[in-house]
Scaffold this active site. Structure first.
Site, short mmCIF file in Angstrom:
data_model
loop_
_atom_site.label_atom_id
_atom_site.label_comp_id
_atom_site.label_asym_id
_atom_site.label_seq_id
_atom_site.Cartn_x
_atom_site.Cartn_y
_atom_site.Cartn_z
N CYS A 50 -9.04 1.55 6.40
CA CYS A 50 -9.22 2.31 7.64
C CYS A 50 -10.05 1.49 8.63
CB CYS A 50 -9.93 3.64 7.44
SG CYS A 50 -9.03 4.75 6.38
N ARG A 86 -6.57 -3.23 8.30
CA ARG A 86 -7.40 -2.40 7.43
C ARG A 86 -6.66 -1.16 6.92
NH1 ARG A 86 -12.76 -3.85 7.93
NH2 ARG A 86 -13.37 -1.87 7.02
N TRP A 117 -5.75 4.05 6.15
CA TRP A 117 -5.22 3.73 4.84
C TRP A 117 -5.47 4.96 4.00
CZ3 TRP A 117 -7.02 3.07 -0.25
CH2 TRP A 117 -6.14 2.39 -1.11
N ASN A 176 -14.12 5.95 7.87
CA ASN A 176 -13.68 4.92 6.93
C ASN A 176 -14.51 5.05 5.67
OD1 ASN A 176 -14.40 1.35 6.80
ND2 ASN A 176 -13.03 2.52 5.55
N GLY A 177 -13.86 5.27 4.53
CA GLY A 177 -14.61 5.43 3.28
C GLY A 177 -14.06 6.59 2.48
N GLU A 212 -2.37 -16.59 -9.11
CA GLU A 212 -2.47 -16.36 -7.66
C GLU A 212 -1.08 -16.38 -7.00
OE1 GLU A 212 -4.39 -15.11 -5.73
OE2 GLU A 212 -3.90 -15.84 -3.75
N LYS A 259 0.65 -13.26 -4.95
CA LYS A 259 1.16 -13.39 -3.57
C LYS A 259 2.59 -12.85 -3.52
CE LYS A 259 -1.72 -13.81 -1.68
NZ LYS A 259 -3.08 -14.09 -2.06
N GLU A 314 2.75 -8.86 -4.06
CA GLU A 314 2.17 -8.02 -3.00
C GLU A 314 2.97 -8.12 -1.70
OE1 GLU A 314 -1.75 -8.97 -1.40
OE2 GLU A 314 -1.53 -11.04 -2.01
N HIS A 356 4.65 -15.80 -27.52
CA HIS A 356 4.02 -14.72 -28.31
C HIS A 356 4.48 -13.34 -27.83
CE1 HIS A 356 1.66 -17.61 -30.47
NE2 HIS A 356 1.33 -18.18 -29.30
N LYS A 360 -6.54 -4.67 3.98
CA LYS A 360 -7.54 -5.72 3.82
C LYS A 360 -8.88 -5.00 3.69
CE LYS A 360 -7.88 -10.32 4.94
NZ LYS A 360 -7.08 -11.07 3.95
C1 F6R Z 1 -4.61 -10.45 -2.09
C2 F6R Z 1 -5.89 -10.04 -1.54
C3 F6R Z 1 -6.79 -9.21 -2.36
C4 F6R Z 1 -8.27 -9.54 -2.08
C5 F6R Z 1 -9.18 -8.54 -2.80
C6 F6R Z 1 -10.64 -8.88 -2.59
O1 F6R Z 1 -3.92 -11.29 -1.23
O2 F6R Z 1 -6.20 -10.36 -0.41
O3 F6R Z 1 -6.50 -9.30 -3.71
O4 F6R Z 1 -8.51 -10.84 -2.50
O5 F6R Z 1 -8.93 -7.25 -2.32
O6 F6R Z 1 -10.99 -8.85 -1.25
P1 F6R Z 1 -12.29 -9.58 -0.72
O7 F6R Z 1 -12.09 -11.03 -0.90
O8 F6R Z 1 -12.38 -9.19 0.73
O9 F6R Z 1 -13.43 -9.06 -1.53
#
Ligand code: F6R
Length: 606
Positions: free
Chosen positions: A2, A27, A75, A99-100, A479, A483, A486, A502, A601
């Site tokens: 949010c 966000r 969000w 937000n929260g 990683e 990517k 997601e 295994h 994010k």
């Molecule tokens: C994936 C991604 C998330 C963040 C995770 C931690 O692409 O961006 O997995 O890495 O939510 O976020 P931060 O780094 O802001 O603590």
């Protein structure tokens, strides 16, 4: 999670608020809304869906004249995305954006129902509006104080009181909120990109403070109403950093920024043949005492931590545990006074990582944060901070932030190896000289973009994918796989290559795609055997490798050749093809690259 904005000033507020929200859409993008003073009344306009839906609606209606508004991009947590559940929420005289998460909202809702309040939505935020209205008897500060005494959970709030014209109130606990300081106008926002077009001066609001914004005055007061002297900070990057600058997506722009941001992260810390930087509050003498390191983070940042563990253990010979923050905080971790806890976070606001930090501090263990967002909660609360200096990362999927988290971990490892005397002088020189070349190597790998796009075109129609590698390559596999899933919603799993046999190998059938990463010389023959095992079962292997030795043509049908350098440093550039591969697949699948579904994010809820 949010985004909140607020504006009060001489100009028409609508464009300011909508533009601010546009820059906070990373966000959350389930719905958007705005509340503004018009003809002495608070009017609310809100729409389910992305911000564009709200903008389209506002553009189709009569022009609004207003100088004061709050806005929100959501969000969804409590209540599914709908027009009704969208913020702002109003109860009588009080309108809020939030937000929260309010953890005790059900209990508060019942109490408020008994007092005659009716609720139209399933949100926790409508309860905040009702409770604040209940306490509001003409003194907003008192009402906000009483409100915050009753709320459990996390919040940043933007508030309008319908009888206090052209004034925005803000307060927070455990969710970020900043105040932008302008000339005859002031701003409230969850994050800097929302205000940077209009001002570079800002104040970070702390728990227990209330911001009172009017067009010609700005006050930060405590709950007793006493004005507080706050430091005005200056944003040290430009609006271009928060714009796409000709790239079709923020993600692609951020991938291509990696050479510059790694360079910036090294600047002042990496000399030609040495590392030289201080860690505030952690002198060399104290570093020498460290017996164990815990790296705590989430998602991509946690994957950077896995690389950190690998290189620290290899070069410094200190045991390192990497923990997912949401697990660490509830498992009563074994922490000793000579341990070091490293928190890694792009946003510096991730709720689980912040809670892990607080737990470590409670146990009197030294905490070092590797953080991107300057003055974020994790940066402020940890004992020391190493900023990654990547500039704003807007795309929800993290790319450049990951690379600079790695860059910091490499710097830290070399510094520790020097202090623990686990590295020879000549080796240190060689490594530092090579690290200085990394931005150029990354640049070279970025030139493979077209080739990677072609490969993405071949693979994008698959429903499942596997990523495999050993050692550092396994960290990258995790990683790369994150990517892919997601961004493109393709189910994907990452495994240590030797682990396939295994169990998971039973999932390999004709044409199953397997991305194999092969950059570690000492493990190469073993990984090649594992790759042959999946080829024998019909897999289509995409090989990402850096050395022809032992590679026969059966492995090269789909392949990307990277430069051969020092194995230990390969993650710093081997990640690029994985990022680009996931990006192009998502574009081919017509997915919303910068705003993947269900994500946001800065995850400020648990
Ligand atoms: C994936 C991604 C998330 C963040 C995770 C931690 O692409 O961006 O997995 O890495 O939510 O976020 P931060 O780094 O802001 O603590």
């Amino acid at each position: 999670m949010c985004g909140i904005v607020g504006y009060v000033g001489k100009k028409n507020c609508v464009n300011y608020v909508l533009d601010g929200l546009k820059h906070l859409e990373y966000r959350g993008y389930d719905s958007a809304g705005i509340a503004l003073f018009e003809n002495d009344e608070v009017k609310i306009i809100k729409k389910c869906g992305k911000l564009d839906e709200l903008i389209k609606y506002i553009n189709s209606t009569k022009k609004i004249e207003s100088n004061c508004a709050i806005g929100h991009t959501r969000w969804a947590t409590h209540g599914k995305p709908s027009d009704l559940n969208s913020h702002p929420h109003r109860q009588n005289k009080v309108t809020v954006v939030h937000n929260g998460i309010i953890e005790n909202y059900e209990e508060l809702k019942e109490i408020l129902k008994e007092k005659g309040y009716c609720f139209k939505t399933q949100t926790d935020t409508e309860v905040v509006a009702a409770l604040l209205d209940y306490y509001y008897e003409g003194d907003p500060i008192k009402a906000i104080e009483k409100l915050t005494e009753k709320l459990d959970g996390s919040y940043s709030l933007g508030i309008l009181f319908s009888d206090i014209k052209d004034t925005v109130y803000g307060t927070r606990k455990n969710s970020p909120l900043i105040v932008g300081v302008g000339e005859n106008e002031n701003f409230l926002a969850s994050d800097i990109p929302a205000i940077i077009k209009n001002t570079k001066k800002y104040i970070v609001l702390e728990k227990g403070e209330i911001a009172i914004l009017k067009k010609d005055s700005l006050k930060i007061v405590d709950f007793s109403g006493k004005e507080k002297e706050k430091k005005i900070l200056t944003i040290d990057w430009d609006i271009e950093a928060a714009e796409k600058n000709g790239f079709p997506h923020f993600m692609l722009k951020e991938i291509f920024e990696q050479p510059q941001v790694i360079k910036k992260c090294f600047r002042t810390r990496l000399l030609e043949d040495d590392v030289d930087f201080e860690i505030k509050n952690l002198p060399d003498e104290k570093i020498k005492q460290i017996k164990k390191i815990h790296i705590v983070a989430c998602g991509t940042a946690m994957h950077a931590g896995l690389v950190g563990k690998n290189i620290l253990e290899k070069l410094v010979r200190i045991p390192v545990e990497v923990e997912v923050a949401s697990e660490f905080r509830y498992k009563n971790p074994i922490l000793n006074k000579d341990d070091l806890v490293i928190l890694i976070s792009q946003s510096g606001e991730t709720a689980d990582t912040l809670a892990a930090l607080r737990l470590a501090k409670e146990r009197n263990v030294f905490t070092l944060a590797i953080v991107n967002v300057v003055s974020s909660s994790i940066a402020r609360e940890s004992d020391s901070v190493l900023y990654t200096w990547a500039g704003p990362e807007i795309s929800v999927a993290s790319t450049k932030a990951y690379s600079v988290q790695l860059a910091c971990l490499y710097l830290l490892t070399l510094k520790f190896a020097k202090i623990f005397k686990t590295i020879e002088k000549e080796k240190l020189k060689e490594y530092c000289k090579f690290l200085n070349k990394i931005p150029d190597v990354v640049n070279d790998v970025l030139k493979l973009n077209d080739k990677i796009k072609e490969l993405a075109k071949i693979f994008y129609n698959n429903k499942n994918m596997f990523y495999i590698g050993r050692g550092l390559d396994q960290c990258l596999a995790l990683e790369g796989s994150l990517k892919l899933k997601e961004l493109s919603y393709i189910h994907s799993e990452a495994y240590a290559a030797g682990e396939l046999k295994h169990g998971p190998i039973s999932l390999i059938e004709e044409k199953t795609p397997v991305v194999a990463i092969l950059t570690q010389t000492n493990l190469s023959l073993k990984t090649i055997s594992n790759i042959k095992e999946v080829i024998a079962r019909g897999a289509d292997v995409l090989l990402i490798y850096n050395d022809e030795k032992n590679i026969d043509s059966s492995l090269l049908e789909y392949s990307i050749k990277l430069p051969k350098t020092i194995d230990l440093f390969s993650p710093l550039y081997s990640i690029i093809p994985l990022q680009l591969f996931a990006y192009h697949i998502a574009v081919f699948k017509k997915c919303d690259v910068d705003k993947p579904r269900n994500l946001a994010k800065s995850v400020t809820v648990e």
